[in-house]
Design an enzyme around this catalytic site. Structure first.
Site, short mmCIF file in Angstrom:
data_model
loop_
_atom_site.label_atom_id
_atom_site.label_comp_id
_atom_site.label_asym_id
_atom_site.label_seq_id
_atom_site.Cartn_x
_atom_site.Cartn_y
_atom_site.Cartn_z
CB VAL A 62 -0.88 0.02 1.28
CG1 VAL A 62 -1.77 1.25 1.32
CG2 VAL A 62 -1.70 -1.24 1.41
CB CYS A 63 2.13 3.81 -1.69
SG CYS A 63 1.50 3.98 -3.37
NE ARG A 64 -1.21 11.84 -1.64
CZ ARG A 64 -1.44 12.22 -2.89
NH1 ARG A 64 -0.82 11.64 -3.89
NH2 ARG A 64 -2.29 13.19 -3.17
N GLY A 66 -0.80 4.33 -5.26
CA GLY A 66 -0.56 3.11 -6.02
C GLY A 66 0.72 3.11 -6.82
CG MET A 90 -3.17 4.63 2.45
SD MET A 90 -4.20 3.37 3.26
CE MET A 90 -4.88 4.31 4.63
#
Length: 98
Positions: A62-64, A66, A90
């Site tokens: 997961v990141c901000r 993708g 996210m």
């Protein structure tokens, strides 16, 4: 590269599935909220901390948004890890955060 949406992840959690999350955002980003139980390993440290991961387990990265998570997935896949990119990151996550 395997992908999963935030909605699909939320649905799996609501079904009681146990999932392993690696959040590759920077520490200050994660401080604003992360998926409960997610382990924070910033992308810049992934090469040095990937030994903390178990190749027998499946991880959702997961990141901000993708982008960083897709780079992390490509990197980890090249070392034989079983990883899935959470597309949308996210920004698309509507589930609980801690």
């Amino acid at each position: 590269m395997k992908q999963i949406t935030a909605k699909e992840v939320e649905s799996l959690l609501n079904q009681g599935k146990t999932l392993n999350f690696i959040d590759v955002r920077e520490v200050e980003e994660v401080a604003e909220g992360k998926i409960p139980g997610a382990v924070n390993i910033p992308l810049s440290l992934l090469e040095y901390r990937m030994n903390e991961l178990d190749k027998e387990k499946e991880y959702i990265i997961v990141c901000r948004s993708g982008g960083r998570s897709s780079r992390a997935v490509q990197f980890l896949e090249s070392y034989g890890y079983n990883v899935i990119n959470m597309s949308g990151g996210m920004l698309d996550w509507e589930g609980p955060v801690e």
